[in-house]
Enzyme design. Structure first.
Site, PDB file in Angstrom:
ATOM      1  N   ASN A   1      11.849  -4.788   5.226  1.00 54.73           N
ATOM      2  CA  ASN A   1      12.416  -6.094   5.584  1.00 54.73           C
ATOM      3  C   ASN A   1      13.209  -6.681   4.417  1.00 54.73           C
ATOM      4  OD1 ASN A   1      10.463  -6.013   7.853  1.00 54.73           O
ATOM      5  ND2 ASN A   1       8.997  -6.367   6.212  1.00 54.73           N
TER       6      ASN A   1
ATOM      7  N   GLY B   1       3.526   3.312   6.753  1.00 58.20           N
ATOM      8  CA  GLY B   1       3.377   3.224   5.305  1.00 58.20           C
ATOM      9  C   GLY B   1       3.857   1.885   4.748  1.00 58.20           C
ATOM     10  N   ALA B   2       5.092   1.535   5.080  1.00 61.77           N
ATOM     11  CA  ALA B   2       5.661   0.312   4.533  1.00 61.77           C
ATOM     12  C   ALA B   2       6.936  -0.023   5.289  1.00 61.77           C
ATOM     13  CB  ALA B   2       5.973   0.491   3.051  1.00 61.77           C
TER      14      ALA B   2
ATOM     15  N   GLU C   1      11.433   2.038   0.063  1.00 66.29           N
ATOM     16  CA  GLU C   1      11.695   0.743   0.708  1.00 66.29           C
ATOM     17  C   GLU C   1      12.783  -0.009  -0.050  1.00 66.29           C
ATOM     18  OE1 GLU C   1      10.473   0.703   3.535  1.00 66.29           O
ATOM     19  OE2 GLU C   1       8.980   2.249   3.179  1.00 66.29           O
TER      20      GLU C   1
END
Ligand code: 0A1
Ligand code: ZN
Length: 885
Positions: A276, A272-273, A309
């Site tokens: 970082n 999905g994501a 995230e």
């Protein structure tokens, strides 16, 4: 334990890695400087590492490195160092100094040939990276393990015209022009991090920008990058990011820690994501949205994943994992945080219902099959295979149980202590447990088995009322079932939230052990059996047990059908109001599936469903909740509840169809009236409009079960006139199982309108693939050859192949053709992308669940896959565990 060796698989026998073998790194890396020279062929990467030997160092340092990486040279303190050995997994450097030294490594890689989408690769002509879990070793030789934390400086050089945007983690500290039309940027990330959080992007990208003022008054620049033609689709992701930043400050006091936060959307992405540090990279399906191209469900997913995230910045990045066995430390906690965020932004009850449905359908099934593992696994062959619903969703339930046990304030105290103790460290789930316990002075020792035991506990609850004594007694039992490799289990602390609903439909004030405990109390149930007696219970109540699904268990109660109907109407707990209806429906469906094929509807259920639908007319009706309550348990959920060796997907499909069709027939007038009353003139994205949309579309879904040409015509009309993607997809979905001209026309028109938009085409592929029209496999095979499909793009594979696996009729066709097709695809995919192939092969893992002819057909395909030469470790692990369990 995996014992079988794949026949001529990867050059080495796949090696199982064990938690018990953990050893700290031999060296720490104080500082890393990377320099990328990006080229169309032959990208070079130079790293300069300030290495510090740990005490007792033997002068050897092992660096992970993939076989695809060409090693150009190693220097130590500036001199060539040739005392090393290269194996298939990396490089062992020998005779190293016993004091700090500078290590420099130069490698050459070929990102343009990387179809695994791990490490550095190309997507739509741009360079991007994916390093979690073990992708950094495809870029250079490094201690690719999360407990090796360092600061990174990254220089990127590339052709300026092709790649005007050059991004990495942290702050931009330098940039400039170079000869030959090239340019460079230099990025410095002041926060220590493991290499799995490293990221680089180079491309020709457009960008939107906004600002966020943090709680201490710092300005943060927020940017979302995407291909230029998609730039008008990023606004919702930006709003979601800003809401997440605010929520994390308000809820946990966590403030963003850099001046810049970037998100980049790419089309080719395995998951999905990715979180970082300050450079989140997203699958474009979780960024790009307009009402015309994305559904309400897409909008909700974007909001949740952008938040997820972002939240990793603290739970994952600032405090990271010591080793990959601790993955749930960051993922379970971050999923819990994103669930809470979404609950605060939307309807809390409906969010909880959605999360629990997913847990039950996917995670309970995993926990009962050959891939069952604790949220802290004990071993793995390929870490990528452990980004599972167990680590994520069950992990989130475990975090939620701390909150249920300690209360909101107690949970916050635990979080504060966790950050106070561990900021900048790589830690374990034990450390999280200790922070929660210590901050609250709580003895949670019987809670610990949630981390080490696989399997979903089975809890029974039997209530009885004593009218003379005015007591209500609840007897609980629990059993944790055996799972592969774990034959003996111990009881685990289950917080069981209980209320007693009086005959007037109101919650009673509860007294337990002589103490007044409010209207909902959390029982700390940590024995094989326990009995709780509520006193002063003036009238016979109906107990509402496991409110808000307070523990991830399979619950059986002695509630009667009348009790359940009563709870559906009266329970103050939204989750249990929904659950009462689901229990009625599940019981009916399981009876039909196990019966003699003579289907009969239960009139009480039709009446209850009529009452639910009628609720939509109330002035403050929660329409999103009503839409959820109208949903009949999925085929997956039902299959999970049937005994091993008995599942016949055709029967499940028939029984579900019978129930849907009967309800649609008997409630037709109510459904049509509700559909009309909730059809808006014009699209709006307000919560009330979204709720009305979901209710209307649920009604259309029911009506589509009627064999009535007028319904197909009406659905097509709605499809053609829809001004938003939610309604278009709902109508298309309602037509997708119907053998009618309207279906053919609608799919053709949809293609004409949207064939330039790959994300919308994925929906088109998915809906056709899931269709239960007989012999639809031919259509799926044709779609695979068509222009909308590309086997190298994970989203397309998940839509078309994953969608096909969701068809009870066609994937599970009695002649085995669906299974053979999936195996063909897995074998082909395996050479390109092991991660995606192993996700697809997972549709076979529960082969033993099925009736004998299907299970032997599935097994034969698993064996065929296992025999493939050079099988990836990813697929090998899933296939061998499935066959051997
Ligand atoms: N940490 C990410 C998920 C993720 C994991 C692995 C990946 O590639 C193998 C990519 C992303 C998250 O939880 O969002
Ligand atoms: Zn995550």
């Amino acid at each position: 334990m995996t014992t079988q060796t794949p026949q001529e698989t990867t050059k080495d026998v796949p090696k199982e890695i064990f938690l018990r073998d953990y050893k700290p790194p031999s060296h720490s890396f104080a500082k890393v400087e990377l320099a990328f020279d990006l080229r169309e062929q032959g990208t070079t990467v130079r790293s300069i590492i300030s290495a510090v030997p740990a005490s007792g160092s033997t002068g050897e340092l092992f660096l992970h490195g993939d076989e695809s990486v060409k090693l150009d040279g190693v220097t130590v303190n500036g001199s060539a160092h040739e005392r090393y050995e290269r194996g298939s997994k990396g490089l062992t450097l020998k005779d190293l100094p016993n004091e700090p030294f500078e290590l420099s490594i130069t490698t050459t890689i070929e990102p343009q040939e990387n179809t695994a989408l791990e490490g550095l690769y190309k997507s739509s002509g741009n360079f991007c990276t994916q390093c979690e879990a073990e992708g950094f070793r495809r870029i250079t030789f490094y201690q690719d393990r999360p407990d090796c934390m360092s600061t990174f400086t990254t220089r990127i050089e590339a052709d300026k015209a092709k790649y005007p945007v050059l991004l990495s983690n942290g702050n931009l500290i330098d940039s400039g022009e170079l000869e030959g039309g090239r340019h460079f940027t230099v990025w410095e990330d002041p926060w220590v991090k493991p290499c799995y959080l490293f990221a680089l992007v180079a491309g020709n990208l457009g960008m939107i920008e906004d600002k966020f003022k943090t709680m201490s008054g710092k300005d943060v620049t927020l940017r979302i990058f995407t291909e230029k033609h998609n730039i008008d689709k990023c606004a919702h992701a930006m709003t979601s990011l800003i809401k997440s930043m605010k929520w994390d400050e308000e809820t946990f006091g966590l403030e963003y820690d850099l001046d810049l936060f970037n998100i980049v959307a790419v089309d080719d992405f395995n998951m999905g994501a990715m979180e970082n540090k300050s450079l989140n990279i997203f699958n474009s399906r979780l960024v790009l949205a307009t009402p015309q191209s994305a559904t309400d469900a897409d909008y909700a997913a974007i909001e949740g994943v952008v938040a997820h995230e972002y939240f990793h910045n603290y739970t994952g990045n600032r405090v990271t994992c010591r080793d990959w066995f601790q993955l749930s430390l960051k993922e379970g906690l971050t999923v819990y945080r994103d669930q809470e965020f979404s609950a605060d932004m939307n309807s809390r009850g409906v969010k909880r219902i959605g999360d629990v449905s997913r847990l039950r359908t996917a995670q309970f099934a995993q926990d009962a099959g050959p891939m069952a593992h604790p949220i802290r696994p004990e071993s793995y062959i390929k870490m990528d295979n452990f980004y599972t619903v167990t680590v994520y969703e069950k992990g989130a339930e475990v975090v939620r149980m701390y909150e249920t046990l300690l209360g909101k304030d107690g949970f916050r105290k635990g979080m504060d202590l966790y950050f106070q103790r561990h900021d900048g460290q790589a830690v374990t789930t034990e450390d999280f447990f200790a922070a929660m316990s210590d901050a609250n002075g709580a003895d949670l020792s019987t809670f610990k088995p949630w981390y080490s035991q696989a399997g979903t506990p089975r809890v029974t609850a039997n209530g009885s009322y004593d009218a003379d004594a005015k007591t209500f007694t609840l007897s609980l039992t629990q059993v944790v079932p055996k799972t592969p490799g774990q034959d003996t289990k111990i009881p685990v602390m289950c917080p069981v939230a209980v209320g007693l609903v009086g005959p007037d439909g109101k919650d009673m004030e509860l007294t337990l052990d002589g103490k007044s405990v409010g209207t909902t109390t959390v029982l700390r149930f940590d024995k094989a059996e326990a009995t709780y007696t509520f006193t002063g219970v003036e009238a016979k109540p109906v107990p509402s047990i496991l409110r808000n699904f307070s523990a991830p268990v399979r619950l059986t109660t002695n509630l009667t059908q009348d009790d359940l109907v009563f709870l559906m109407a009266n329970d103050s707990d939204a989750f249990n109001r929904w659950e009462a209806g689901q229990t009625l429906l599940r019981t009916l469906l399981l009876d039909l599936i196990k019966g003699d094929g003579q289907y009969k509807m239960d009139a009480a259920i039709t009446t209850a469903m009529r009452a639910i639908i009628a609720g939509a007319k109330e002035p403050n009706a929660d329409k999103a909740f009503i839409a959820r309550a109208m949903m009949v348990p999925s085929a997956g959920e039902l299959s999970d509840m049937l005994d091993e060796g008995t599942v016949d997907p055709a029967k499940i499909h028939e029984a579900r169809t019978f129930v849907m069709k009967t309800l649609a027939t008997e409630l037709r007038a109510d459904l049509e009236a509700t559909m009309k009353a909730n059809s808006a003139e014009k699209y709006s994205n307000e919560p009330a409009d979204r709720a009305a949309r979901s209710l209307k579309n649920t009604c259309i879904g029911y009506l589509s079960y009627l064999d009535d040409a007028a319904i197909a015509a009406m659905t097509y009309e709605r499809f053609a006139s829809a001004d938003n993607m939610t309604d278009k997809i709902a109508a298309l979905n309602s037509l997708s199982d119907k053998e009618c001209d309207e279906r053919i026309k609608a799919f053709a028109e949809f293609y004409e309108e949207w064939n330039k938009d790959p994300l919308v085409m994925n929906k088109w592929l998915g809906l056709q693939a899931m269709s239960n029209l007989p012999n639809n496999i031919a259509n799926v095979k044709a779609l695979m050859e068509g222009p909308a499909f590309d086997i190298k793009n994970p989203n397309k594979v998940y839509s078309l192949i994953g969608g096909f696996c969701a068809s009870s009729v066609n994937f599970h066709a009695a002649d085995g053709s669906g299974y053979e097709f999936l195996a063909d695809v897995v074998i082909k995919l395996d050479d390109l992308n092991g991660q995606v192939a192993s996700r697809m092969v997972s549709a076979f893992t529960r082969w033993k669940k099925y009736e004998p002819s299907r299970s032997s057909a599935m097994r034969a395909q698993l064996e065929r896959i296992r025999a493939k030469k050079g099988l990836s470790e990813n697929v090998f692990e899933i296939v061998s565990k499935s066959l051997e369990a």
